[in-house]
Design an enzyme around this catalytic site. Sequence first.
Site, mmCIF file in Angstrom:
data_model
loop_
_atom_site.group_PDB
_atom_site.id
_atom_site.type_symbol
_atom_site.label_atom_id
_atom_site.label_comp_id
_atom_site.label_asym_id
_atom_site.label_seq_id
_atom_site.Cartn_x
_atom_site.Cartn_y
_atom_site.Cartn_z
ATOM 1 N N HIS A 98 -5.800 -0.874 -5.513
ATOM 2 C CA HIS A 98 -4.418 -0.433 -5.523
ATOM 3 C C HIS A 98 -3.540 -1.355 -4.692
ATOM 4 C CE1 HIS A 98 -6.040 1.195 -1.779
ATOM 5 N NE2 HIS A 98 -4.798 1.324 -1.329
ATOM 6 N N ASP A 100 -0.143 -0.708 -2.301
ATOM 7 C CA ASP A 100 0.321 0.484 -1.596
ATOM 8 C C ASP A 100 1.591 1.067 -2.218
ATOM 9 O OD1 ASP A 100 -1.712 0.578 0.293
ATOM 10 O OD2 ASP A 100 -0.672 -0.784 1.663
ATOM 11 N N HIS A 251 -5.837 -4.086 -3.007
ATOM 12 C CA HIS A 251 -6.940 -4.028 -2.056
ATOM 13 C C HIS A 251 -7.812 -2.808 -2.311
ATOM 14 C CE1 HIS A 251 -3.462 -1.973 -0.241
ATOM 15 N NE2 HIS A 251 -4.315 -1.202 0.417
ATOM 16 N N ARG A 266 -1.980 1.244 10.690
ATOM 17 C CA ARG A 266 -1.237 0.485 9.681
ATOM 18 C C ARG A 266 0.269 0.635 9.864
ATOM 19 N NH1 ARG A 266 -2.021 2.231 3.597
ATOM 20 N NH2 ARG A 266 -0.353 3.709 4.120
#
Length: 288
Positions: A98, A100, A251, A266
């Site tokens: 995917h 993000d 990723h 993150r």
Amino acid sequence: MDLTCTRLTPALGATVALPPGPLAVTDELGDRLHAALMEHLVLVLPAAGLTPGEMVALGETLGELGARHHSYVTHPDSEDVVVLTWGGDQKPDAAEWHADMTYRAEPPFASILQAVDVPRVGGDTLWASMYAVHDALDPGLRSDLEQLAAVHDMGAFRTPAYLDGGAEGITDAFVRAGTAVHPMIAHHPVTGRPYLNVSESFTRFVVGLSAPESARLLTYLFDLVNRPDFHVRLKWEPGTVAIWDNRGTQHYAVADYLPHRREMHRVAVVTDRRTPAPRPAEGLTAPV
């Protein structure tokens, strides 16, 4: 300031050697990292060991922050730092290819991810170059895909939404997360390069096709993304930081470490401050 980048694979990725000593988070550093990111798509900063405040400051040298996820918790020191923790019998939700938050009309430009607590073995992350996937497509198929768009939604996040609130919980989660339609072939706003813009996590349906036609086409494209020719793989150590361009990559966080614990921090960068604002199309009135 000079940054030495060592290429990791032919497709994408580079290790960045930072100057010795404490990291000085400046606009000059942001300029250098941005230039390297446009070339390599994924940057690995070994042993960076950033505090939440330093992660936020680094993100702000690249652009505006604030693309917070609809279901994750944030760090007590900063709402801009999302805390991703898995362990025990919790099944991680990122073991799918995917980019993000593509279920939003404007997905984040980049992500900064730091390993805080990682298992001794396992828990690697892979990235795929969607430039390389695009270039591997048959020219005729590329031409067809240029004319198509696809619907993106929150995908497997339906499950916790249902467990928390039943069918109404799914509806509420869709409202919070959003749904978007994106071209299947997008063009990078900085490099101009075309890239494949569908993912197995969030792309649900090709507009204008029947359900069977859409499923067959998307399955073919998802399988292509899985080829290792297009990948780079990172084995995390505590303090390692990765920065990636969310537009030209996807990723996959490998979920092979349970019941051991994995904690990551993150920061999502919404806009690219070095990309000129898009100009309104000819004949259209720009919004005030």
